[in-house]
Motif scaffolding. Structure first.
Motif, PDB file in Angstrom:
ATOM      1  N   LEU A   1       0.849  -1.199   0.000  1.00 40.34           N
ATOM      2  CA  LEU A   1       0.000   0.000   0.000  1.00 40.34           C
ATOM      3  C   LEU A   1       0.884   1.248   0.000  1.00 40.34           C
ATOM      4  N   ASP A   2       1.946   1.151   0.823  1.00 41.27           N
ATOM      5  CA  ASP A   2       2.843   2.296   0.903  1.00 41.27           C
ATOM      6  C   ASP A   2       3.506   2.577  -0.450  1.00 41.27           C
ATOM      7  N   ALA A   3       3.744   1.502  -1.216  1.00 39.82           N
ATOM      8  CA  ALA A   3       4.376   1.669  -2.521  1.00 39.82           C
ATOM      9  C   ALA A   3       3.379   2.166  -3.573  1.00 39.82           C
ATOM     10  N   GLY A   4       2.120   2.282  -3.195  1.00 36.85           N
ATOM     11  CA  GLY A   4       1.120   2.801  -4.121  1.00 36.85           C
ATOM     12  C   GLY A   4       0.696   1.797  -5.180  1.00 36.85           C
ATOM     13  N   ASP A   5       0.993   0.506  -4.955  1.00 37.55           N
ATOM     14  CA  ASP A   5       0.676  -0.513  -5.952  1.00 37.55           C
ATOM     15  C   ASP A   5      -0.742  -1.045  -5.724  1.00 37.55           C
ATOM     16  N   LYS A   6      -1.735  -0.302  -6.246  1.00 32.72           N
ATOM     17  CA  LYS A   6      -3.134  -0.643  -5.997  1.00 32.72           C
ATOM     18  C   LYS A   6      -3.501  -2.039  -6.499  1.00 32.72           C
ATOM     19  N   GLY A   7      -2.965  -2.382  -7.662  1.00 32.25           N
ATOM     20  CA  GLY A   7      -3.313  -3.676  -8.253  1.00 32.25           C
ATOM     21  C   GLY A   7      -2.926  -4.826  -7.341  1.00 32.25           C
ATOM     22  N   ARG A   8      -1.733  -4.721  -6.757  1.00 33.55           N
ATOM     23  CA  ARG A   8      -1.263  -5.793  -5.892  1.00 33.55           C
ATOM     24  C   ARG A   8      -2.089  -5.865  -4.605  1.00 33.55           C
ATOM     25  N   VAL A   9      -2.429  -4.694  -4.048  1.00 37.32           N
ATOM     26  CA  VAL A   9      -3.266  -4.671  -2.851  1.00 37.32           C
ATOM     27  C   VAL A   9      -4.587  -5.361  -3.157  1.00 37.32           C
ATOM     28  N   TYR A  10      -5.173  -5.022  -4.314  1.00 37.82           N
ATOM     29  CA  TYR A  10      -6.454  -5.607  -4.702  1.00 37.82           C
ATOM     30  C   TYR A  10      -6.359  -7.131  -4.754  1.00 37.82           C
ATOM     31  N   ASP A  11      -5.275  -7.625  -5.408  1.00 35.27           N
ATOM     32  CA  ASP A  11      -5.130  -9.075  -5.550  1.00 35.27           C
ATOM     33  C   ASP A  11      -4.985  -9.767  -4.198  1.00 35.27           C
ATOM     34  N   LEU A  12      -4.336  -9.079  -3.265  1.00 37.56           N
ATOM     35  CA  LEU A  12      -4.139  -9.671  -1.933  1.00 37.56           C
ATOM     36  C   LEU A  12      -5.448  -9.712  -1.150  1.00 37.56           C
ATOM     37  N   VAL A  13      -6.266  -8.671  -1.319  1.00 37.38           N
ATOM     38  CA  VAL A  13      -7.480  -8.559  -0.514  1.00 37.38           C
ATOM     39  C   VAL A  13      -8.607  -9.393  -1.100  1.00 37.38           C
ATOM     40  N   GLU A  14      -8.596  -9.547  -2.432  1.00 37.92           N
ATOM     41  CA  GLU A  14      -9.721 -10.151  -3.141  1.00 37.92           C
ATOM     42  C   GLU A  14     -10.226 -11.477  -2.561  1.00 37.92           C
ATOM     43  N   PRO A  15      -9.320 -12.456  -2.224  1.00 40.65           N
ATOM     44  CA  PRO A  15      -9.839 -13.747  -1.752  1.00 40.65           C
ATOM     45  C   PRO A  15     -10.367 -13.735  -0.317  1.00 40.65           C
ATOM     46  N   LEU A  16     -10.273 -12.599   0.392  1.00 37.73           N
ATOM     47  CA  LEU A  16     -10.635 -12.595   1.814  1.00 37.73           C
ATOM     48  C   LEU A  16     -12.149 -12.585   2.033  1.00 37.73           C
ATOM     49  N   HIS A  17     -12.557 -13.125   3.193  1.00 35.18           N
ATOM     50  CA  HIS A  17     -13.950 -13.074   3.651  1.00 35.18           C
ATOM     51  C   HIS A  17     -14.270 -11.619   4.026  1.00 35.18           C
ATOM     52  N   PRO A  18     -15.522 -11.150   3.799  1.00 38.73           N
ATOM     53  CA  PRO A  18     -15.842  -9.763   4.158  1.00 38.73           C
ATOM     54  C   PRO A  18     -15.433  -9.392   5.586  1.00 38.73           C
ATOM     55  N   ALA A  19     -15.587 -10.345   6.527  1.00 38.92           N
ATOM     56  CA  ALA A  19     -15.217 -10.030   7.912  1.00 38.92           C
ATOM     57  C   ALA A  19     -13.714  -9.804   8.037  1.00 38.92           C
ATOM     58  N   ASP A  20     -12.933 -10.488   7.208  1.00 40.98           N
ATOM     59  CA  ASP A  20     -11.483 -10.303   7.255  1.00 40.98           C
ATOM     60  C   ASP A  20     -11.083  -8.976   6.607  1.00 40.98           C
ATOM     61  N   VAL A  21     -11.799  -8.597   5.543  1.00 37.64           N
ATOM     62  CA  VAL A  21     -11.536  -7.298   4.920  1.00 37.64           C
ATOM     63  C   VAL A  21     -11.816  -6.191   5.944  1.00 37.64           C
ATOM     64  N   ALA A  22     -12.916  -6.353   6.678  1.00 39.40           N
ATOM     65  CA  ALA A  22     -13.262  -5.366   7.711  1.00 39.40           C
ATOM     66  C   ALA A  22     -12.159  -5.289   8.767  1.00 39.40           C
ATOM     67  N   ASP A  23     -11.651  -6.448   9.191  1.00 37.63           N
ATOM     68  CA  ASP A  23     -10.562  -6.470  10.178  1.00 37.63           C
ATOM     69  C   ASP A  23      -9.333  -5.738   9.662  1.00 37.63           C
ATOM     70  N   LEU A  24      -9.012  -5.994   8.391  1.00 37.44           N
ATOM     71  CA  LEU A  24      -7.856  -5.355   7.776  1.00 37.44           C
ATOM     72  C   LEU A  24      -7.995  -3.843   7.845  1.00 37.44           C
ATOM     73  N   PHE A  25      -9.192  -3.383   7.530  1.00 34.98           N
ATOM     74  CA  PHE A  25      -9.489  -1.962   7.570  1.00 34.98           C
ATOM     75  C   PHE A  25      -9.258  -1.367   8.938  1.00 34.98           C
ATOM     76  N   GLU A  26      -9.667  -2.120   9.984  1.00 29.27           N
ATOM     77  CA  GLU A  26      -9.502  -1.609  11.346  1.00 29.27           C
ATOM     78  C   GLU A  26      -8.035  -1.571  11.741  1.00 29.27           C
ATOM     79  N   LEU A  27      -7.266  -2.532  11.186  1.00 30.55           N
ATOM     80  CA  LEU A  27      -5.869  -2.640  11.609  1.00 30.55           C
ATOM     81  C   LEU A  27      -4.980  -1.557  11.006  1.00 30.55           C
TER      82      LEU A  27
END
Lengths: 435, 435
Positions: free
Chosen positions: B1-27
């Motif tokens: 994220l710090d490197a500004g690589d949106k595509g890679r962030v998207y690929d990493l987040v995509e397979p996660l469960h919505p509850a895990d995406v929410a956790d990531l957001f909080e962290l």
């Protein structure tokens, strides 16, 4: 009951739900419980016993002969039966198990093989698992087959398993009911499901149910095979216990409740009080280094408990927030420094406010501005120390593998007490107020 | 994220469960959240938003335009949509509602008409209710009817209602699936069911689910008509919140968590600290009455915090047990005196033990048996006072209609501090130690 009118007691209790009968049992005095039990013997179903508070149930079970306990245990589902006998000592447990049917005994023994408070101990061994090639119609026919006495009556989802008995998907019953008979289960089921390892701690199970909003979930063994299920009605007890015990543990009241026998409550609490005696001595030692200072200005002795006490309160606030955040997985390695920075900011704001109030009040009431300045500075310092201790102590204990709720508050209070006295009396000397 | 690589962030987040995406957001840091949001915009489903921590969600929702919030709210079930907008101020709320479809708006407005934290606000309005004359076969056909877009996908029981829409019984889906088509629902359903009044507080709802081991339950309005349902997956959050908040409330940390904005945390906590400042002054006033006594024997100033502090600990233990017992309905009018007697017995045992330890230690270390006897007596007295205050203060507050978790600890600590100093210094005078 006091009038000895058993018939009337029976009539009053008869229409109640088992959970209400259990509540009634807990509410009467321990001495009256045997009399109540004899008045309503045949209403004391396994369900009532299962609903009883742990301490009340243990007291009752220990008083009963093994064959009666075995009879009650056989009425119950395995997980409730396990709860019934897990706290008996080994000899009594063996005696009860010896009286049970071999199949029930085997199930209970397999549960007892797992450590307490793990999914393996808590799970239900009754569930519905079917192969992937079934259609909705096949499944319904299978469930309606009255010869299948091994199927449970109450279940909330059907697990689809491969030939090795590993879960491949799950169907909520509502999906099955809303789908035509000819559709394959493979097209109804959700492949992505939450699997609970048989070794998972109950706190972890509770967090999974909360996070993924589960109603029931499959429990799998080390090799990934389906061995049981956990359902939300059991998990609500776990969640309530886990979330509620923090307040008891932080206060040093053990994990007891108002039904805990007095001797157990005494043992748990006195250990904590004696430990606190040791930490309080540290604070007293700090004061003793300043005896001559206090003798010169007794007002310092009057004011010093305020500095220590308010610091203690501020530390407890931070501690409570940190312990809850750790218990709910909101605080992890990745956001520790954010949490520390946050608590530090709040401590600076709180400290500045409280320092201003107490500084002005003391300056005015004692007519001594310098004394006001000293207590204000000491207050600010101690609240900041409290904020740092309140977040770092539980984090350190957690990292060392200890339960942060159990001993954090001793260390935090020791810090805020000792530092409160040290900073206040030390500043009184350093500022030339006394010396 | 710090490197500004949106595509890679998207690929990493995509397979996660919505509850895990929410956790990531909080962290991630609050400052990084907008950047994360823009990288994964189309993964930010309503489900993710619904899973977010209240404080994090409110921060996000306030930053979005009303039409976007309305779009998210329409993806959600009514109860989740209500959660989304209930904390917005009235003008923002109206703006969001104005952007919504009339049917969704009406459902949300009806929920908002009930007070916060009641069943009416929290319940789901989607449920299956059928008349009593149906057979199992009729019901399955009704559920399979694909034209019925108003039926929910996820439900756990079917409510049977009379023509006035009042519940007469309930069928778990597993009972329906295990019963042949020709049997009448009236013969499958359980008539005895737990009904939740629409006005019930969420704590009450949590206690009902726990007590009766419910998976879902019907919510009825004042006239007894079925208006909604509550399910265990929502109730686990309530139970965790209610049980966990005691530790926060008792410590004066409000109901915040580590995601609460710093300003709110400051306001909540500083109020408590200033209140404690007032009660600590009472203890200081007690000490000030003994200034001349302390000047004669400074050792008293060294030891007095021990008497007050351990008394405070003992009071907090009793308080924690009492507050939990009140919250879980284990303590009611009928067993108050038993609880008081029980705490008194524990206090006498604890007090005697601690008095013995401190008395001997002080007698030996200070080489002053009389000082040991005085501190021992004071310790015993203060622990007994603490035990009584720890149970009576929360009971009195509860009876006055206040939440015993909120202010009990201020009064208990004030009592143990003041009485600790008074008894210790008073006994020092009365015993002729000083004077």
């Amino acid at each position: 009951l006091d009038a000895g009118d058993k018939g009337r007691v029976y009539d009053l209790v008869e229409p109640l739900h088992p959970a209400d009968v259990a509540d009634l049992f807990e509410l009467v005095d321990a001495d009256d419980r045997p009399r109540l039990a004899s008045a309503i013997t045949d209403l004391l179903s396994g369900e009532v016993i299962a609903e009883l508070n742990d301490f009340v149930r243990d007291g009752m079970i220990e008083a009963l002969p093994p064959e009666t306990v075995a009879g009650i245990a056989e009425q119950l589902e395995t997980d409730d039966a396990v709860q019934l006998i897990e706290d008996l000592d080994a000899a009594d447990q063996a005696a009860v198990l010896a009286e049970m049917e071999p199949a029930d005994r085997a199930a209970i023994e397999s549960a007892l093989a797992y450590p307490e408070e793990t999914a393996g101990r808590l799970m239900s061994r009754a569930f519905v698992a079917v192969p992937e090639h079934m259609t909705v119609g096949d499944l319904i026919d299978y469930l309606r087959d009255t010869d299948r006495g091994d199927l449970p009556t109450d279940f909330w989802e059907v697990f689809v398993v491969d030939p090795a008995h590993k879960p491949v998907g799950t169907c909520q019953l509502s999906w099955i009911l809303r789908t035509p008979r000819h559709i394959a289960l493979a097209d109804v089921m959700k492949r992505d499901q939450t699997l609970i390892p048989v070794t998972a701690d109950q706190e972890e199970v509770g967090n999974m149910f909360q996070k993924y909003a589960l109603i029931s979930a499959a429990v799998v063994d080390e090799s990934g095979r389906l061995v049981g299920q956990m359902t939300a009605d059991d998990v609500v007890h776990i969640i309530s216990e886990e979330a509620g015990e923090d307040v008891l543990l932080l206060s040093g009241a053990g994990d007891g409740d108002i039904n805990e026998p007095i001797r157990d409550a005494y043992t748990a609490r006195v250990r904590w009080l004696v430990a606190n005696l040791a930490t309080a001595s540290v604070a007293s030692f700090v004061i003793s280094r300043f005896e001559s200072v206090i003798a010169q200005m007794v007002a310092l002795a009057v004011l010093m408990p305020i500095v220590a006490g308010i610091g203690g309160n501020a530390g407890t606030q931070t501690l409570a927030v940190t312990v809850r955040a750790l218990a709910t997985n909101q605080l992890t390695a990745s956001n520790v420094w954010r949490a520390v920075r946050r608590e530090l900011s709040i401590a600076l704001l709180n400290g500045a406010t409280v320092a201003l109030v107490i500084g002005l009040a003391v300056g005015l009431i004692f007519g001594h501005p310098m004394l006001g300045a000293v207590i204000g500075m000491a207050m600010l310092t101690n609240i900041v120390i409290a904020g740092i201790a309140g977040v770092l102590v539980p984090l350190t204990l957690e990292r060392l593998g200890a339960d942060p709720a159990i001993s954090s508050s001793i260390f935090v209070t020791m810090t805020t007490d000792s530092m409160g006295f040290l900073v206040f009396l030390g500043l009184a000397v350093a500022s030339g107020l006394v010396g």
